[in-house]
Scaffold this motif. Structure first.
Motif, PDB file in Angstrom:
ATOM      1  N   ALA A 103      21.313  29.073 -21.321  1.00  0.00           N
ATOM      2  CA  ALA A 103      21.285  30.179 -19.954  1.00  0.00           C
ATOM      3  C   ALA A 103      19.319  30.471 -19.330  1.00  0.00           C
ATOM      4  O   ALA A 103      19.363  30.517 -18.395  1.00  0.00           O
ATOM      5  N   THR A 104      18.355  30.933 -20.521  1.00  0.00           N
ATOM      6  CA  THR A 104      17.502  31.443 -19.946  1.00  0.00           C
ATOM      7  C   THR A 104      16.488  31.055 -19.363  1.00  0.00           C
ATOM      8  O   THR A 104      16.928  31.787 -18.930  1.00  0.00           O
ATOM      9  N   PRO A 105      16.634  29.616 -19.858  1.00  0.00           N
ATOM     10  CA  PRO A 105      15.648  28.617 -18.813  1.00  0.00           C
ATOM     11  C   PRO A 105      16.018  29.028 -17.572  1.00  0.00           C
ATOM     12  O   PRO A 105      15.133  28.705 -15.883  1.00  0.00           O
ATOM     13  N   VAL A 106      17.493  28.266 -17.151  1.00  0.00           N
ATOM     14  CA  VAL A 106      17.761  28.981 -15.540  1.00  0.00           C
ATOM     15  C   VAL A 106      17.448  29.869 -14.983  1.00  0.00           C
ATOM     16  O   VAL A 106      17.185  30.179 -14.408  1.00  0.00           O
ATOM     17  N   GLU A 107      18.036  31.624 -15.653  1.00  0.00           N
ATOM     18  CA  GLU A 107      17.709  32.518 -15.270  1.00  0.00           C
ATOM     19  C   GLU A 107      15.907  32.347 -15.318  1.00  0.00           C
ATOM     20  O   GLU A 107      16.257  32.766 -14.185  1.00  0.00           O
ATOM     21  N   LEU A 108      14.805  32.434 -15.955  1.00  0.00           N
ATOM     22  CA  LEU A 108      14.048  32.020 -15.870  1.00  0.00           C
ATOM     23  C   LEU A 108      13.344  31.620 -14.202  1.00  0.00           C
ATOM     24  O   LEU A 108      12.750  32.205 -13.992  1.00  0.00           O
ATOM     25  N   ALA A 109      13.324  30.410 -14.229  1.00  0.00           N
ATOM     26  CA  ALA A 109      13.896  29.661 -12.454  1.00  0.00           C
ATOM     27  C   ALA A 109      13.891  30.518 -12.164  1.00  0.00           C
ATOM     28  O   ALA A 109      13.212  30.629 -10.134  1.00  0.00           O
ATOM     29  N   TYR A 110      15.016  31.070 -12.087  1.00  0.00           N
ATOM     30  CA  TYR A 110      15.904  31.474 -10.824  1.00  0.00           C
ATOM     31  C   TYR A 110      15.097  32.952 -10.779  1.00  0.00           C
ATOM     32  O   TYR A 110      14.882  33.437  -9.011  1.00  0.00           O
ATOM     33  N   GLN A 111      15.106  33.813 -11.530  1.00  0.00           N
ATOM     34  CA  GLN A 111      13.813  34.753 -11.341  1.00  0.00           C
ATOM     35  C   GLN A 111      12.470  34.869 -10.964  1.00  0.00           C
ATOM     36  O   GLN A 111      12.184  35.102  -9.917  1.00  0.00           O
ATOM     37  N   GLN A 112      11.623  33.601 -10.681  1.00  0.00           N
ATOM     38  CA  GLN A 112      10.409  32.927 -10.430  1.00  0.00           C
ATOM     39  C   GLN A 112      10.766  32.095  -9.242  1.00  0.00           C
ATOM     40  O   GLN A 112       9.801  33.107  -8.180  1.00  0.00           O
TER      41      GLN A 112
END
Length: 482
Positions: free
Chosen positions: A52-61
């Protein structure tokens, strides 16, 4: 419907950047339309077969850049990415006013929250010493150099900008100068036959508009709103160029979202105007990926991109640069020939910096400095919240080298805030100075409000030692709030 992106597990590009790139292109290209609800973080992670971490980082960007919005208990939704703004009814144009002068204060402060100081505790002294020794052995570098800047350094800069700041440029478009004013002066001459009025952010940074005003240009202050420059006011101002800092506005610190960036490009297209993009701290974003530069959003971009190595390496290098649109290059070459221009930045510094970049030292140094400044940024944030409590709010967070501290209005704050809100920024700065604390009222950043003196302050964290930040903020709260 969202097609599951095909992520490359063998790529050197992290998953979150691959995912961000995929979604951003889909939104800009219209594949993902406004109002579309994105899958939850866990759902998209499962579809992609990743954590889930890469998805969360992409959404935050995507959130930071204004591509999507987050609705509580509902999820993430695509925001409209159309070109906003248009000619507005002509109204009274703001009258330019002389900018207030910021005094240069060389005194020592026990707690120095200067907005432009650097931290050199991690400076790679041995590497630079070695690079300079190499260059001093080359007698050719003692001759006159290319007035546009050393070709090798321009190539290194162009490669870095394409990879890390998203620019569309070649080394032919880059002009290197020894200081900001040198480049500003060249721009004043270059744009003289094309531009008569310069729109500027108000409040904002005054060096470039002051240089333009001295050269006879009309300066047109444009007010800010929550996400940056008011585009309708830009249209009605009659300006045919605009100076902005979209990645981290100075001094308010907001990031301009993608919709407004595209609206600015549409303004330039429809009016034949130019955008001067100041990316003074674009390399330094502490939570999320750095925001790509505006210049790279359009082919044949009408953007003049300006930056330097003052903050990323050291101001002592005296290496600044700008990236010109290709259509301005013939005018630059003519100007260079007519005025017998010479190089204004040391050739030794330029070539040493080229090898610093080419051999990978620059990227490594940037990573270390980001981590250092992130620690300071986060510590300053925690300290202000702890010691000021409900007395003040912070803005302009997550990037750059300063935060903006604003006292809450009397209606919002406590009794002690009400007593202080009526005190001028100059008086509060003097009270801080008496305790050995340097803070900078943001009043000098206004162009059209020279008498503005409400309690808003720029707190720089770049140059102050980490172990002095909390103590300095505690003493500042005591000096101001009792």
């Amino acid at each position: 419907m969202l097609l599951v992106p095909d992520l490359n597990e063998h790529s050197e590009t992290p998953y979150y950047i691959q995912l961000y790139d995929y979604l951003a292109k889909a939104i800009l290209g219209g594949t993902l339309q406004s109002g579309t609800r994105l899958p939850s973080i866990r759902r998209l992670a499962a579809l992609c077969g990743i954590s889930a971490t890469p998805v969360e980082l992409a959404y935050q960007q995507l959130l930071a850049e204004g591509f999507i919005t987050s609705k509580p208990r509902s999820g993430y939704y695509i925001l409209p990415v159309h070109r906003e703004g248009g000619p507005a009814a002509a109204g009274e144009r703001p009258r330019p006013a002389p900018r207030p002068i910021t005094p240069r204060d060389s005194r020592h402060y026990a707690y120095d929250f200067h907005m432009s100081r650097n931290d050199f505790s991690l400076f790679p002294h041995k590497i630079w010493r070695s690079l300079y020794q190499e260059q001093l052995a080359n007698p050719d570098l003692l001759q006159y150099g290319d007035p546009q800047g050393e070709p090798a350094l321009r190539a290194s800069i162009a490669a870095h900008l394409r990879q890390f700041r998203g620019l569309r440029c070649t080394e032919k478009q880059i002009v290197i100068g020894g200081d900001q004013y040198t480049l500003c002066s060249l721009l004043c001459l270059l744009l003289k036959v094309r531009v008569s009025g310069l729109g500027i952010e108000d409040p904002g940074y005054h060096l470039l508009p002051a240089a333009f005003r001295r050269s006879g240009y009309g300066i047109k202050p444009i007010p800010l709103e929550e996400d940056g420059l008011q585009i309708d006011k830009l249209y009605s101002s009659g300006a045919d160029a605009v100076y902005i800092s979209p990645s981290h506005q100075f001094p308010r610190g907001m990031t301009m979202p993608i919709t407004k960036r595209l609206a600015l490009l549409e303004w330039a297209r429809s009016t034949g105007g130019y955008i001067i993009e100041d990316d003074y701290d674009g390399e330094f974003r502490y939570h999320g990926r750095p925001i790509p530069a505006l210049q790279g959003l359009a082919e044949g971009s009408p953007v003049i991109y300006m930056c330097s190595f003052a903050q990323s390496v050291t101001p002592a290098l005296c290496i600044h640069y700008m990236v010109l649109p290709e259509e301005l290059l013939p005018d630059y070459y003519s100007l260079r020939s007519e005025l017998y221009l010479e190089h204004s930045a040391s050739r030794l510094h330029q070539i040493a910096l080229h090898y610093f970049m080419e051999r990978g030292h620059f990227e490594k140094h940037l990573r270390r400095m980001r981590l250092l400044y992130q620690r300071k940024h986060d510590l300053l944030l925690r300290s202000v919240r702890q010691h000021f409590d409900d007395a003040a709010v912070l803005s302009g967070t997550d990037a750059g080298f300063h935060l903006l501290l604003t006292f809450k209005s009397p209606a919002e704050g406590s009794a002690r805030v009400k007593a202080r809100f009526s005190t001028s920024a100059r008086e509060l700065a003097a009270a801080a100075e008496a305790e050995g604390i340097r803070v900078t009222p943001m009043s000098y950043t206004w162009w059209a409000k020279p008498d503005y003196d409400e309690p808003e302050f720029i707190l720089g964290f770049g140059g102050i030692a980490e172990d002095l930040i909390d103590e300095g903020i505690r003493k500042l709260a005591e000096a101001w709030l009792g």
